[in-house]
Design a protein around this motif. Structure first.
Motif, PDB file in Angstrom:
ATOM      1  N   THR A 251      62.960  34.395  77.519  1.00 39.75           N
ATOM      2  CA  THR A 251      63.252  35.618  78.280  1.00 39.75           C
ATOM      3  C   THR A 251      64.661  35.617  78.852  1.00 39.75           C
ATOM      4  O   THR A 251      65.070  36.576  79.491  1.00 39.75           O
ATOM      5  CB  THR A 251      62.247  35.775  79.438  1.00 39.75           C
ATOM      6  N   ARG A 252      65.417  34.539  78.601  1.00 41.29           N
ATOM      7  CA  ARG A 252      66.737  34.423  79.210  1.00 41.29           C
ATOM      8  C   ARG A 252      67.868  34.837  78.273  1.00 41.29           C
ATOM      9  O   ARG A 252      69.002  35.005  78.710  1.00 41.29           O
ATOM     10  CB  ARG A 252      66.984  32.981  79.673  1.00 41.29           C
ATOM     11  N   ARG A 253      67.578  34.962  76.975  1.00 42.63           N
ATOM     12  CA  ARG A 253      68.601  35.302  75.995  1.00 42.63           C
ATOM     13  C   ARG A 253      68.205  36.560  75.218  1.00 42.63           C
ATOM     14  O   ARG A 253      67.019  36.805  74.994  1.00 42.63           O
ATOM     15  CB  ARG A 253      68.789  34.152  75.001  1.00 42.63           C
ATOM     16  N   PRO A 254      69.191  37.325  74.750  1.00 42.74           N
ATOM     17  CA  PRO A 254      68.889  38.482  73.904  1.00 42.74           C
ATOM     18  C   PRO A 254      68.281  38.031  72.578  1.00 42.74           C
ATOM     19  O   PRO A 254      68.608  36.956  72.067  1.00 42.74           O
ATOM     20  CB  PRO A 254      70.260  39.138  73.680  1.00 42.74           C
ATOM     21  N   GLN A 255      67.405  38.850  72.032  1.00 38.90           N
ATOM     22  CA  GLN A 255      66.805  38.571  70.731  1.00 38.90           C
ATOM     23  C   GLN A 255      66.778  39.849  69.893  1.00 38.90           C
ATOM     24  O   GLN A 255      66.723  40.956  70.433  1.00 38.90           O
ATOM     25  CB  GLN A 255      65.369  38.051  70.883  1.00 38.90           C
ATOM     26  N   ASP A 256      66.823  39.672  68.578  1.00 38.15           N
ATOM     27  CA  ASP A 256      66.771  40.804  67.651  1.00 38.15           C
ATOM     28  C   ASP A 256      65.682  40.557  66.621  1.00 38.15           C
ATOM     29  O   ASP A 256      65.513  39.429  66.132  1.00 38.15           O
ATOM     30  CB  ASP A 256      68.115  40.995  66.925  1.00 38.15           C
ATOM     31  N   GLY A 257      64.960  41.602  66.282  1.00 40.44           N
ATOM     32  CA  GLY A 257      63.923  41.485  65.268  1.00 40.44           C
ATOM     33  C   GLY A 257      63.639  42.835  64.650  1.00 40.44           C
ATOM     34  O   GLY A 257      64.311  43.826  64.943  1.00 40.44           O
ATOM     35  N   ARG A 258      62.652  42.889  63.789  1.00 47.30           N
ATOM     36  CA  ARG A 258      62.325  44.155  63.132  1.00 47.30           C
ATOM     37  C   ARG A 258      60.826  44.237  62.905  1.00 47.30           C
ATOM     38  O   ARG A 258      60.128  43.216  62.825  1.00 47.30           O
ATOM     39  CB  ARG A 258      63.074  44.308  61.815  1.00 47.30           C
ATOM     40  N   ILE A 259      60.333  45.472  62.821  1.00 48.08           N
ATOM     41  CA  ILE A 259      58.924  45.746  62.566  1.00 48.08           C
ATOM     42  C   ILE A 259      58.861  46.776  61.448  1.00 48.08           C
ATOM     43  O   ILE A 259      59.469  47.844  61.542  1.00 48.08           O
ATOM     44  CB  ILE A 259      58.212  46.312  63.810  1.00 48.08           C
ATOM     45  N   LEU A 260      58.133  46.480  60.400  1.00 55.02           N
ATOM     46  CA  LEU A 260      57.897  47.457  59.339  1.00 55.02           C
ATOM     47  C   LEU A 260      56.547  48.110  59.615  1.00 55.02           C
ATOM     48  O   LEU A 260      55.525  47.418  59.705  1.00 55.02           O
ATOM     49  CB  LEU A 260      57.898  46.776  57.971  1.00 55.02           C
TER      50      LEU A 260
END
Length: 607
Positions: A251-260
């Protein structure tokens, strides 16, 4: 809630302090709750309890539901949604045209999902919830839809137990999301509503005491769903992270992901970005439709000399075409329309994008991945060895990529790319600042397109008005820089070509009817246009967007100005004399044509 409810009944004159003390003692002795104590002590009967609970929660209470007459057009609509009425035991019963509010009658007025469900179906946030006595609701439903309801449903309603016989499990939003299924349902509602409104992004933003949810609709953030309790945030963000395959413990760092995901039968690629804030984690969901319809160049809003110059540039076999503008100005869409036009069997088209947003069938599309060394420059260097005819580079970000693009153009390739500049003329200055020599720019660049997106006026609520004198004079002054352009002659001719037409006419968006100028006090005046909130545009007064473009064709005069390192202003002046319409002037012309509003033009192309 219990203490507050008792105080409410005290203020209503239904209880005294002595009776409240008796109630509290009774609750302790009999291990019961406040509502049961009120009934068992004979202080309120079940019908009175239900009524005062509704008043306590500020929900409208209808004493005699049988006096309500549902309009026939609303009945016709409701008969198509009988299953939903059965499931939720709720239904719209009136529309307040003055306040543009839909009134919903609900048997269980504390069920938050009822309001959310009808809000999505009716596509409005202006919903007021009312209730009545449970038995009366059941009878009203049978009287209204008795012939339409299935027999088992009628029997179920007749024999159903009044909700006042059951203790309420919750009375606030804080515990609505206690189960994962609640989170899933709520997130599904957000996504479906966003898709209905053609939103491009969903922002889930923690505030100090609550959560704000905003949708980016036609380029502008609009708050929806009301404020949610802060206690919902951790589970909501965690659920989004799980779907996007992100670390829920980070919860302390930015994260990127995707959902199809498939929403209402259509496939979407959802790009999720989370980041820590001082009030908790924020999540932004970019909604990217898959298999998106690729617009024609005309459908983007490009027209006139700008359109002919752009098409002329696309016909060259070698050189650079640049699309410029800020983030969200539609550059990717313009590039996709260009590639779609160029995409024939005889050419090899390779694109380098970050990320690939619009799939163009028949082309080779490569996605940048800096983590493994796949940068624009590295991919472009490799692509030049794959026998391309046309190369699209998503963005020129540095000198290395710019030099490779120039090299590709000099060796016989057509290169399309984007750059962040305020207007077309300043693109030369930007590239020279990167270290690219002027003679290389004049040898390779064929055309530069600068663009913005403006919201189009809702065609169902579009009205004309006479703008104030200072605005009229300002517009007249700004349009004077265009050679051979007579504002009033242009509008008079346009009014003849664009008479009043049906708003459902497919040409209405870019060719709405125009009012001819009028003579007032011996002086000609023109009209501007605006929209008002309307259900068909989500009460936003705008629906959809179109582009405003300036296309700078690199003529011999422009080349000489660049070689002499003249300023962006001087280069622009030459282009205007050769027929280029600058962004601001193009926007103002679309405003006086009623395609967009004067305020929208100011928002994206400041004076």
């Amino acid at each position: 809630m219990d203490t507050a409810f008792l105080e409410f009944l005290l203020n209503q004159g239904k209880l005294t302090n002595e009776k409240i003390a008796t109630i509290k003692k009774y609750i302790q002795e009999h291990k019961t709750n406040t509502e049961q104590a009120l009934v068992e002590l004979g202080l309120l009967n079940k019908k009175e309890l239900y009524k005062y609970k509704a008043l306590f929660y500020n929900v409208g209470f209808i004493e005699d539901i049988f006096k309500i007459k549902i309009p026939q057009n609303l009945l016709d609509f409701l008969e198509k949604h009988i299953e939903l009425i059965k499931k939720t035991k709720s239904l719209p019963f009136a529309y307040d045209a003055k306040n543009k509010t839909v009134k919903i009658l609900a048997r269980d007025f504390l069920n938050y999902n009822i309001k959310q469900t009808w809000r999505i179906l009716l596509k409005t946030d202006n919903i007021e919830v009312y209730t009545t006595y449970p038995d009366d609701f059941d009878k009203f439903l049978i009287m209204t839809f008795g012939e339409t309801l299935h027999e088992d449903t009628v029997e179920e309603l007749v024999n159903s137990e009044a909700t006042t016989n059951k203790p309420e499990k919750t009375s606030s939003l804080d515990t609505i999301f206690e189960q994962g299924s609640g989170i899933t349902k709520f997130l599904k509602e957000i996504l479906e509503y966003a898709v209905d409104l053609n939103a491009s992004d969903i922002h889930i933003e923690p505030q100090e005491n609550n959560i704000r949810i905003r949708l980016r609709i036609d380029g502008v953030l609009v708050e929806k769903f009301g404020r949610l309790p802060k206690t919902v945030l951790p589970e909501l963000i965690a659920h989004i992270k799980i779907l996007a395959k992100l670390r829920i413990d980070e919860t302390r760092r930015p994260q990127d992901g995707r959902i199809l995901v498939t929403i209402k039968g259509k496939k979407f690629d959802l790009r999720v970005a989370t980041s820590p804030t001082i009030h908790g984690e924020k999540a932004v969901i970019r909604i990217l439709p898959k298999n998106t319809h690729i617009l024609s160049i005309e459908e983007t809003g490009m027209r006139g000399k700008a359109l002919s110059d752009f098409k002329k540039a696309l016909n060259v076999t070698a050189g650079i075409i640049l699309i410029t503008g800020p983030t969200g100005s539609g550059k990717t869409t313009t590039l996709s329309t260009a590639l779609h036009k160029l995409n024939t069997e005889g050419v090899n088209i390779i694109t380098i994008e970050d990320p690939v947003e619009i799939v163009v069938p028949g082309t080779t599309q490569i996605q940048v991945n800096a983590q493994i060394g796949l940068t624009f420059a590295n991919i472009l260097r490799s692509v030049l060895r794959q026998d391309p005819d046309i190369i699209m580079v998503g963005e020129i970000r540095d000198k290395e990529t710019a030099e490779l693009a120039v090299q590709a153009a000099l060796t016989g390739h057509l290169v399309l790319s984007t750059l962040h500049t305020n207007n077309a003329a300043s693109t030369f200055i930007r590239l020279m600042d990167m270290g690219i020599e002027p003679y290389l720019l004049t040898s390779t660049i064929k055309a530069i397109v600068s663009q913005r997106l403006v919201r189009t006026i809702c065609k169902y609520s579009r009205t004309a008005y006479v703008p104030p004198k200072d605005i009229r004079e300002l517009i007249e002054d700004k349009l004077k820089i265009l050679p051979n352009f007579d504002l009033y002659a242009y509008l008079e001719e346009l009014a003849k070509k664009r008479p009043v037409k049906d708003p459902d006419d497919p040409t209405f968006k870019l060719e709405p009817p125009v009012k001819a100028p009028q003579v007032v006090n011996n002086k000609k005046i023109f009209y501007l246009y605006k929209g008002t909130p309307h259900p068909k545009c989500g009460d936003l007064a705008y629906k959809g967007r179109t582009g405003i473009f300036e296309v700078l064709w690199v003529s011999e005069a422009i080349k000489q100005a660049v070689l002499q390192r003249k300023s962006a202003g001087e280069i622009a002046q030459i282009a205007i004399q050769e027929g280029m319409i600058p962004l601001l002037q193009e926007g103002l012309i679309k405003a006086i044509e009623g395609i967009t509003t004067y305020e929208e033009v100011l928002r994206v192309a400041l004076l």
